[in-house]
Design a protein around this motif. Structure first.
Motif, PDB file in Angstrom:
ATOM      1  N   ASN A 159     -14.423 -33.880   7.824  1.00 55.96           N
ATOM      2  CA  ASN A 159     -13.038 -34.012   8.344  1.00 55.96           C
ATOM      3  C   ASN A 159     -12.438 -35.699   8.091  1.00 55.96           C
ATOM      4  OD1 ASN A 159     -12.984 -31.598   9.196  1.00 55.96           O
ATOM      5  ND2 ASN A 159     -13.329 -31.819  11.587  1.00 55.96           N
TER       6      ASN A 159
ATOM      7  N   THR B 111     -24.492 -33.128   3.012  1.00 57.55           N
ATOM      8  CA  THR B 111     -23.090 -33.515   3.323  1.00 57.55           C
ATOM      9  C   THR B 111     -22.462 -34.213   2.013  1.00 57.55           C
ATOM     10  OG1 THR B 111     -23.365 -33.652   5.602  1.00 57.55           O
ATOM     11  CG2 THR B 111     -21.637 -35.016   4.851  1.00 57.55           C
TER      12      THR B 111
ATOM     13  N   GLU C  91     -21.778 -34.136  11.122  1.00 58.49           N
ATOM     14  CA  GLU C  91     -21.635 -33.845   9.648  1.00 58.49           C
ATOM     15  C   GLU C  91     -20.208 -33.350   9.493  1.00 58.49           C
ATOM     16  OE1 GLU C  91     -24.566 -33.719   7.100  1.00 58.49           O
ATOM     17  OE2 GLU C  91     -24.957 -34.975   8.852  1.00 58.49           O
ATOM     18  N   GLU C  92     -19.616 -32.593  10.687  1.00 56.67           N
ATOM     19  CA  GLU C  92     -18.261 -32.092  10.572  1.00 56.67           C
ATOM     20  C   GLU C  92     -17.179 -33.448  10.673  1.00 56.67           C
ATOM     21  OE1 GLU C  92     -15.350 -28.934  12.877  1.00 56.67           O
ATOM     22  OE2 GLU C  92     -17.213 -29.480  13.703  1.00 56.67           O
TER      23      GLU C  92
END
Length: 302
Positions: A118, A149, A113-114
């Motif tokens: 990003n 997300t 998800e990060e």
């Protein structure tokens, strides 16, 4: 993209000559065909539009030609690319050519998800305030984006004005998205339109799909929006065998282009190599499906 997008946004094909060159004259005839059959707008340079087979210059030429022929009707351009630098360059050029906005899917290789958060933060830092359709198509990209997300992306990036939702089961995800989003954005759906009836029931603004008979997609949306739900189902069912036959990834695109050629929308059904070619047996299957469709339409008085 100053207001909600709704109605049929056809995923437009890229016409080629038999020799594999971009056929800009067929862009004109295909654009006319789409709007004549009920499109509210177009989405060009998508997966089904063979965008990955075009050079940067060809991509810009195709968008510019569609925009010119659309004569003020909205044209959204796919600019997805693993390279943010190339994505930003194409986004800038298509917007200068008059595109209504861009569509961006996450590139293959994002695993968390990060990573997704990003990536889009980097993209929007580069492209600025360009109106964007967020494409959620994990079976093409290999990137699965959860509802939380997507909700965070919509909250963090006002550039996102619409979502093209193609995860499966799409109807269930649409319901969860509507509940999770902090602001309203249009939700349109793809997957060749095969789940359109269920998606309309969950409150989508329209289909963003391709089909050699776009009048079915626009007609179903129009009927459903007018409260004629049973009539919408009946119309959809008449076309379902052929719709399913076209729903076969890139091979289905070859079927669709053959259908568009037969209907006079494009001069050649060619796909740019590497791409599938239909056999004599495939063409016979299409003959039968079209004959049965025409019979069903006649019997229904449609």
């Amino acid at each position: 993209m100053t207001q909600d997008i709704r109605g049929l946004f056809v995923v437009a094909q890229t016409p080629f000559t038999d020799a594999g060159a971009v056929d800009l004259e067929s862009v004109d005839s295909l654009c006319d065909f789409y709007f004549r059959h009920g499109a509210a707008g177009l989405t060009v340079l998508g997966v089904a539009g063979e965008a990955a087979k075009l050079s940067m210059e060809e991509s810009i030429d195709v968008v510019r030609r569609y925009v010119q022929r659309a004569a003020g009707k909205p044209v959204i351009a796919g600019v997805s690319n693993s390279s943010v630098a190339q994505l930003a360059t194409l986004a800038d050029k298509v917007m200068r050519a008059g595109a209504y906005g861009v569509m961006i899917a996450p590139p293959p290789g994002l695993r968390t998800e990060e990573d997704v958060l990003n990536y889009y933060a980097t993209v929007f830092e580069r492209i600025g305030d360009v109106p964007t359709v967020l494409q959620d198509f994990p079976f093409s990209t290999g990137v699965w984006m959860s509802v939380p997300t997507i909700a965070r992306l919509v909250e963090q990036h006002p550039q996102i004005r619409a979502i093209k939702e193609e995860d499966i089961p799409s109807a269930a995800k649409i319901t969860r998205l509507r509940a999770a989003l902090s602001r309203h954005v249009s939700i349109l759906t793809g997957n060749n339109g095969v789940f359109l009836m269920q998606e309309l029931g969950r409150g989508i603004e329209g289909p963003m799909a391709g089909f050699s008979y776009p009048e079915m997609l626009s007609g179903v949306h129009r009927l459903y929006s007018a409260g004629k739900v049973q009539e919408a189902h009946d119309l959809f069912n008449l076309y379902l065998p052929l719709l399913n036959y076209e729903n076969q990834s890139q091979w289905g695109v070859a079927v669709r282009k053959e259908g568009l050629r037969r209907r006079g929308a494009i001069r050649s059904a060619a796909m740019r190599a590497p791409g599938p070619k239909l056999t004599a047996a495939d063409l016979q299957d299409i003959d039968l499906l079209v004959q049965r469709l025409e019979q069903s339409l006649a019997e229904a008085g449609a």
